[in-house]
Write an enzyme that holds these catalytic residues in place. Structure first.
Site, PDB file in Angstrom:
ATOM      1  N   CYS A 121      40.808  39.741  51.314  1.00 59.92           N
ATOM      2  CA  CYS A 121      39.785  40.797  51.182  1.00 59.92           C
ATOM      3  C   CYS A 121      38.578  40.282  50.400  1.00 59.92           C
ATOM      4  O   CYS A 121      37.437  40.522  50.775  1.00 59.92           O
ATOM      5  CB  CYS A 121      40.321  42.009  50.432  1.00 59.92           C
ATOM      6  SG  CYS A 121      41.963  42.527  50.873  1.00 59.92           S
ATOM      7  N   ASP A 122      38.807  39.619  49.300  1.00 59.07           N
ATOM      8  CA  ASP A 122      37.735  39.355  48.333  1.00 59.07           C
ATOM      9  C   ASP A 122      37.375  37.880  48.158  1.00 59.07           C
ATOM     10  O   ASP A 122      36.418  37.561  47.461  1.00 59.07           O
ATOM     11  CB  ASP A 122      38.148  39.921  46.956  1.00 59.07           C
ATOM     12  CG  ASP A 122      38.363  41.430  47.027  1.00 59.07           C
ATOM     13  OD1 ASP A 122      37.681  42.083  47.825  1.00 59.07           O
ATOM     14  OD2 ASP A 122      39.220  41.943  46.286  1.00 59.07           O
ATOM     15  N   CYS A 166      43.806  40.535  46.335  1.00 57.61           N
ATOM     16  CA  CYS A 166      43.823  40.239  47.775  1.00 57.61           C
ATOM     17  C   CYS A 166      42.784  39.185  48.124  1.00 57.61           C
ATOM     18  O   CYS A 166      41.588  39.479  48.184  1.00 57.61           O
ATOM     19  CB  CYS A 166      43.574  41.526  48.556  1.00 57.61           C
ATOM     20  SG  CYS A 166      43.459  41.274  50.327  1.00 57.61           S
TER      21      CYS A 166
END
Ligand code: NAP
Length: 310
Positions: A137-138, A134
């Site tokens: 997200c990261d 993701c």
């Protein structure tokens, strides 16, 4: 058989727990199957910085603990088992976990989706330690770093374009010499000076498990069979998702891509009284916050359904 429950929730990611919080606060006494591996995809991530309410971010697993405690505070009954069968053709609906069958007047499906993975032991060992599924997200953790993305579809292009805004360089590894992604996404990726393509190639191993962080990959050229080591700081696997809908096949209408079909802008499925929330019905946004949002929608819709069908 015990008295039918007003609401049974299947699944325990942000959608399931949010549905439980709303249903419990509406006095619907929800029963929730959280499964043997509870918590959903956030259990596989480290720092989550885009979930509102946490100024400094929070790791995925403790975030899910907070969701769970909040659902338990309002007396959600939690069952730590996997649902093995459902029957939505009878009323009340039937939900079976192992040897026990429960009955429910309404059901909220929140079983999520799983990212497809390459299946390498090193990929599993370094998940959340440089391997991710993701970018939103990261990606932030890879500012000015060298990043590799695996895949040739729209997801891979989207991840690569997003990561190109943050990283120093993004290499896209694809197993063929032509992308599956839509033309517009291909053009955007080809035009981006930070994105390079490594064609006809497959990641064979992620390095370095002994160090507990990603330092590179071993890449096989599928035409020449040559194996090379390439240094990278992060590996994003973007080879598609699989919605967790196997249980519901033949019971509710699924889309051709196997996601649950819901009414536009709502969580109603093809079976009145059965609702679906979160990634199991969302192949577009797939965010924890959107999953939580549809979880609340599902509980509100279930409440209205139960009022109309006492
Ligand atoms: P996808 O279209 O199925 O693409 C998956 C890609 O991963 C393919 O290029 C495939 O290679 C590759 N792949 C699959 N398994 C692999 C493996 N084991 N090892 C290496 N490579 C592997 O999935 P997606 O990109 O997630 O897209 C899913 C759907 O969502 C599509 O309909 C897409 O259009 C849509 N979507 C749209 C957008 C957007 O428009 N912004 C964004 C994301 C997703 P092959 O090509 O060789 O099969």
């Amino acid at each position: 058989m015990p008295v039918p429950r007003k609401v049974i929730i299947i699944g325990s990611g942000p959608a399931g727990f949010t549905a439980a919080i709303y249903a419990a606060r509406a006095n619907l006494s929800p029963l929730m199957f959280i499964g043997s591996q509870w918590g959903g995809q956030l259990m596989l991530t480290t720092l989550v910085e885009n979930y509102p309410g946490f100024v400094d971010g929070i790791d995925g697993p403790p975030l899910m603990e907070v969701f769970r405690k909040q659902a338990e505070r309002f007396d959600t009954e939690i069952v730590g088992e996997d649902v093995t069968a459902v029957d939505f053709r009878t009323r009340p609906f039937r939900i079976t976990a192992g040897d026990v069958t429960y009955e429910a007047l309404s059901v909220i499906i929140a079983t999520g989706a799983s990212s497809k993975l390459l299946g390498l032991p090193s990929e599993k060992a370094l998940m959340g330690r440089g391997v991710s599924t993701c970018a939103t997200c990261d990606g932030f953790f890879f500012k000015d770093k060298n990043i590799m993305v695996v895949g040739g579809g729209d997801s891979a292009m989207e991840e690569a374009l997003y990561l190109a805004r943050l990283g120093r360089k993004v290499e896209v590894v694809h197993r063929r010499d032509a992308l599956r992604a839509s033309k517009i996404m291909q053009e955007r990726a080809f035009k981006n000076p930070k994105i390079e393509f490594l064609w006809n190639s497959a990641v064979e191993d992620v390095l370095d498990v002994a160090k507990g962080m990603v330092t590179g990959v071993r890449l096989r050229n599928l035409q020449s069979d040559e194996v090379t080591a390439r240094p990278v700081d992060g590996l994003f696997v973007a080879i598609g998702h699989l919605p967790n809908t196997q249980l519901f096949r033949g019971q509710i209408e699924l889309l051709p891509n196997d996601y649950v079909k819901v009414a536009p802008g709502a969580t109603r499925t093809s079976v009145p009284g059965v609702f679906a929330a979160g990634d199991v019905q969302d192949y577009t946004y797939r965010q924890a916050v959107t999953a939580a949002g549809t979880g609340s929608m599902a509980a509100l819709e279930a409440e209205r359904y139960l009022e109309a069908h006492p």
